[in-house]
Scaffold this motif. Structure first.
Motif, PDB file in Angstrom:
ATOM      1  N   GLU A 216       0.830  -1.205   0.000  1.00 52.79           N
ATOM      2  CA  GLU A 216       0.000   0.000   0.000  1.00 52.79           C
ATOM      3  C   GLU A 216       0.870   1.263   0.000  1.00 52.79           C
ATOM      4  O   GLU A 216       0.614   2.211  -0.752  1.00 52.79           O
ATOM      5  CB  GLU A 216      -0.907  -0.008   1.231  1.00 52.79           C
ATOM      6  CG  GLU A 216      -1.877   1.163   1.299  1.00 52.79           C
ATOM      7  CD  GLU A 216      -2.784   1.097   2.506  1.00 52.79           C
ATOM      8  OE1 GLU A 216      -3.358   2.139   2.875  1.00 52.79           O
ATOM      9  OE2 GLU A 216      -2.906   0.002   3.092  1.00 52.79           O
ATOM     10  N   THR A 218       3.932   1.448  -1.052  1.00 58.24           N
ATOM     11  CA  THR A 218       4.647   1.480  -2.327  1.00 58.24           C
ATOM     12  C   THR A 218       3.779   2.060  -3.435  1.00 58.24           C
ATOM     13  O   THR A 218       4.235   2.886  -4.243  1.00 58.24           O
ATOM     14  CB  THR A 218       5.119   0.064  -2.702  1.00 58.24           C
ATOM     15  OG1 THR A 218       6.005  -0.429  -1.696  1.00 58.24           O
ATOM     16  CG2 THR A 218       5.830   0.061  -4.042  1.00 58.24           C
ATOM     17  N   ILE A 219       2.529   1.634  -3.485  1.00 63.73           N
ATOM     18  CA  ILE A 219       1.612   2.144  -4.517  1.00 63.73           C
ATOM     19  C   ILE A 219       1.411   3.652  -4.363  1.00 63.73           C
ATOM     20  O   ILE A 219       1.434   4.404  -5.348  1.00 63.73           O
ATOM     21  CB  ILE A 219       0.269   1.403  -4.441  1.00 63.73           C
ATOM     22  CG1 ILE A 219       0.439  -0.053  -4.873  1.00 63.73           C
ATOM     23  CG2 ILE A 219      -0.784   2.090  -5.309  1.00 63.73           C
ATOM     24  CD1 ILE A 219      -0.786  -0.926  -4.666  1.00 63.73           C
ATOM     25  N   ALA A 220       1.237   4.103  -3.128  1.00 65.54           N
ATOM     26  CA  ALA A 220       1.031   5.541  -2.881  1.00 65.54           C
ATOM     27  C   ALA A 220       2.260   6.339  -3.307  1.00 65.54           C
ATOM     28  O   ALA A 220       2.148   7.413  -3.913  1.00 65.54           O
ATOM     29  CB  ALA A 220       0.724   5.775  -1.406  1.00 65.54           C
ATOM     30  N   ARG A 222       4.501   5.450  -5.539  1.00 72.42           N
ATOM     31  CA  ARG A 222       4.652   5.380  -7.005  1.00 72.42           C
ATOM     32  C   ARG A 222       3.699   6.355  -7.695  1.00 72.42           C
ATOM     33  O   ARG A 222       4.041   6.960  -8.721  1.00 72.42           O
ATOM     34  CB  ARG A 222       4.424   3.952  -7.491  1.00 72.42           C
ATOM     35  CG  ARG A 222       4.591   3.780  -9.003  1.00 72.42           C
ATOM     36  CD  ARG A 222       6.005   4.191  -9.447  1.00 72.42           C
ATOM     37  NE  ARG A 222       6.110   4.272 -10.895  1.00 72.42           N
ATOM     38  CZ  ARG A 222       6.614   3.309 -11.650  1.00 72.42           C
ATOM     39  NH1 ARG A 222       7.020   2.170 -11.097  1.00 72.42           N
ATOM     40  NH2 ARG A 222       6.721   3.470 -12.954  1.00 72.42           N
ATOM     41  N   GLU A 223       2.526   6.518  -7.141  1.00 71.60           N
ATOM     42  CA  GLU A 223       1.582   7.479  -7.731  1.00 71.60           C
ATOM     43  C   GLU A 223       2.148   8.894  -7.689  1.00 71.60           C
ATOM     44  O   GLU A 223       2.018   9.666  -8.650  1.00 71.60           O
ATOM     45  CB  GLU A 223       0.246   7.409  -6.992  1.00 71.60           C
ATOM     46  CG  GLU A 223      -0.538   6.128  -7.267  1.00 71.60           C
ATOM     47  CD  GLU A 223      -1.807   6.034  -6.435  1.00 71.60           C
ATOM     48  OE1 GLU A 223      -1.980   6.861  -5.512  1.00 71.60           O
ATOM     49  OE2 GLU A 223      -2.624   5.117  -6.698  1.00 71.60           O
ATOM     50  N   LYS A 224       2.796   9.248  -6.592  1.00 70.29           N
ATOM     51  CA  LYS A 224       3.412  10.575  -6.487  1.00 70.29           C
ATOM     52  C   LYS A 224       4.549  10.730  -7.499  1.00 70.29           C
ATOM     53  O   LYS A 224       4.712  11.788  -8.117  1.00 70.29           O
ATOM     54  CB  LYS A 224       3.945  10.791  -5.073  1.00 70.29           C
ATOM     55  CG  LYS A 224       2.861  10.876  -4.002  1.00 70.29           C
ATOM     56  CD  LYS A 224       3.476  11.051  -2.616  1.00 70.29           C
ATOM     57  CE  LYS A 224       2.410  11.114  -1.526  1.00 70.29           C
ATOM     58  NZ  LYS A 224       3.002  11.260  -0.170  1.00 70.29           N
ATOM     59  N   ASP A 226       4.910   9.080 -10.381  1.00 69.03           N
ATOM     60  CA  ASP A 226       4.363   9.140 -11.742  1.00 69.03           C
ATOM     61  C   ASP A 226       3.805  10.522 -12.050  1.00 69.03           C
ATOM     62  O   ASP A 226       3.974  11.036 -13.174  1.00 69.03           O
ATOM     63  CB  ASP A 226       3.279   8.078 -11.921  1.00 69.03           C
ATOM     64  CG  ASP A 226       3.860   6.670 -11.992  1.00 69.03           C
ATOM     65  OD1 ASP A 226       5.072   6.543 -12.265  1.00 69.03           O
ATOM     66  OD2 ASP A 226       3.108   5.698 -11.764  1.00 69.03           O
ATOM     67  N   ALA A 227       3.158  11.129 -11.058  1.00 67.23           N
ATOM     68  CA  ALA A 227       2.608  12.473 -11.277  1.00 67.23           C
ATOM     69  C   ALA A 227       3.741  13.479 -11.496  1.00 67.23           C
ATOM     70  O   ALA A 227       3.652  14.358 -12.376  1.00 67.23           O
ATOM     71  CB  ALA A 227       1.764  12.889 -10.073  1.00 67.23           C
ATOM     72  N   LYS A 230       5.301  13.092 -14.988  1.00 73.42           N
ATOM     73  CA  LYS A 230       4.465  13.680 -16.028  1.00 73.42           C
ATOM     74  C   LYS A 230       4.672  15.190 -16.092  1.00 73.42           C
ATOM     75  O   LYS A 230       4.817  15.769 -17.177  1.00 73.42           O
ATOM     76  CB  LYS A 230       2.995  13.345 -15.758  1.00 73.42           C
ATOM     77  CG  LYS A 230       2.041  13.801 -16.856  1.00 73.42           C
ATOM     78  CD  LYS A 230       0.635  13.320 -16.568  1.00 73.42           C
ATOM     79  CE  LYS A 230      -0.321  13.748 -17.675  1.00 73.42           C
ATOM     80  NZ  LYS A 230      -1.713  13.288 -17.411  1.00 73.42           N
ATOM     81  N   GLN A 240      11.128  -0.533 -11.195  1.00 75.64           N
ATOM     82  CA  GLN A 240      10.940   0.145  -9.905  1.00 75.64           C
ATOM     83  C   GLN A 240      11.897  -0.433  -8.870  1.00 75.64           C
ATOM     84  O   GLN A 240      12.125  -1.633  -8.811  1.00 75.64           O
ATOM     85  CB  GLN A 240       9.495  -0.042  -9.462  1.00 75.64           C
ATOM     86  CG  GLN A 240       9.148   0.579  -8.127  1.00 75.64           C
ATOM     87  CD  GLN A 240       7.673   0.446  -7.831  1.00 75.64           C
ATOM     88  OE1 GLN A 240       6.840   1.064  -8.474  1.00 75.64           O
ATOM     89  NE2 GLN A 240       7.333  -0.380  -6.858  1.00 75.64           N
TER      90      GLN A 240
END
Length: 384
Positions: A216, A218-220, A222-224, A226-227, A230, A240
């Motif tokens: 959980e 790690t996913i959070a 990674r989202e930061k 990726d944003a 971009k 990763q």
């Protein structure tokens, strides 16, 4: 005149007796000592099959802690050699060279110094206990005296310095290995890899020591990342990474990192170069001890370049690292990391687990891989 003759006869008789006794003395000297070490046999074998740790546990240190040593030849196995110089007459100058090595069984070393005898050797024999929890380590010293009667008489004192050095060596070896991670890496293929530094975007985080909590977090993270990628116009350029900061009793502190395709990025009209973490003398905290908000391009208290929010950028580790790869569950990662540390200890490699020296792993699994069939690359930075 008669008395002189009698004295000469007496001396002759003593000489003949000394020769006869010398001829009766052994032409070969042998002494051995043993110790039980509660470590896997592969750990013990790897430790004694190289001289990289020898200066730390050798009994010679007991006679001269200031002795100087030099390594040559291969790092381990047949041909590995250590030479030393010492001002102590009990140590003197000498060398040891591995001449025979059988995996998990025995190591034989030839000794070249000013001790009496020819064909001087040390042999270390490993005998694992039936329960597999301890290893009987036997070290023996052997020397040939041939027909040299003075050497044969000198062999009467083989239980002096040679024996003391053997006994001290085994005791020091046992004490040193007690500080190694007690884990068996026999079936894990570990090698040294050359790592090239890569620019990274990363987020530091923390989670309870459970697969779900780590996933959980790690996913959070990674989202930061990726944003931020971009916004910066960058793309991921590799698998990763999970960089371990601390594996605590109940929590796991780590960073999620992603290699990026460019060594610089542009945000808010300014361009920033991704480089290695730079020390920052000032504190990021305010007067209340709370972290100050940092703008893009500033450095945080770890010297990392701020991208935005929690996202940081840095140039990753460059140098040598222990490398292994496995397919299984992420729950196995702590064991593989521990095995690498044990391997580093037995082979005499240094690791710090600080700064860019922190261990990391890469998940190179296919997107549809099952949870227990993930493929990981595991790294531990070292110096040799």
């Amino acid at each position: 005149m008669i008395r002189i003759f009698e004295m000469l006869v007496a001396l002759f008789i003593v000489f003949v007796l000394a020769v006869l006794v010398g001829l009766a003395l052994p032409s070969h000297g042998h002494v051995e000592r043993s110790v039980q070490i509660p470590s896997p046999v592969r750990q013990v074998y790897d430790t004694v099959n190289t001289f990289r740790r020898f200066p730390q546990y050798s009994g010679l240190r007991a006679f001269d802690p200031a002795m100087q040593s030099t390594l040559s030849g291969p790092e381990s196995g047949v041909g590995a050699k250590i030479s030393w110089t010492s001002q102590s007459p009990k140590v003197g100058n000498g060398s040891l060279t591995v001449t025979k090595s059988t995996s998990d069984s025995d190591v034989t070393m030839t000794l070249d110094n000013d001790w009496i005898g020819d064909n001087k050797t040390y042999t270390i024999t490993l005998t694992p206990a039936a329960n597999g929890r301890t290893v009987k380590v036997t070290e023996s010293y052997d020397a040939d005296y041939g027909w040299n009667l003075l050497w044969r008489y000198g062999g009467l004192y083989i239980n002096g310095e040679p024996s003391a050095i053997v006994q001290t060596t085994l005791a020091s070896l046992s004490a040193m290995m007690a500080g190694f991670p007690n884990t068996d890496y026999t079936n894990q293929e570990i090698r040294i890899a050359e790592i090239t530094a890569k620019p990274l975007f990363l987020v530091s985080t923390k989670a309870e020591r459970s697969l779900d909590a780590v996933e959980e977090a790690t996913i959070a993270a990674r989202e930061k990342i990726d944003a931020a990628l971009k916004k910066a116009g960058l793309t991921a350029a590799g698998p990763q990474m999970t960089i371990t900061t601390e594996w605590g009793e109940s929590d796991y502190t780590f960073a999620v990192a992603v290699p990026v395709d460019q060594p610089s990025f542009t945000l808010g009209g300014s361009t920033f170069t991704i480089d290695a973490p730079a020390p920052k003398p000032e504190d990021d905290s305010d007067s209340n001890g709370e972290p100050k908000p940092l703008a893009t391009g500033e450095r945080d208290n770890k010297g990392l370049l701020v991208v935005e929010g929690d996202v940081r950028a840095m140039l990753g580790y460059q140098g040598q690292a222990l490398y292994t790869e496995f397919t299984g569950s992420a729950a196995q990662l702590p064991l593989f990391r521990l095995n690498q540390k044990a391997y580093a200890e037995t082979h005499g490699y240094r690791y710090s687990e600080a700064g860019l020296g922190r261990p990391w792993d890469e998940n190179i699994s296919a997107p549809d891989a099952a949870a227990d069939a993930q493929t990981f690359r595991v790294y531990l930075p070292i110096t040799r």
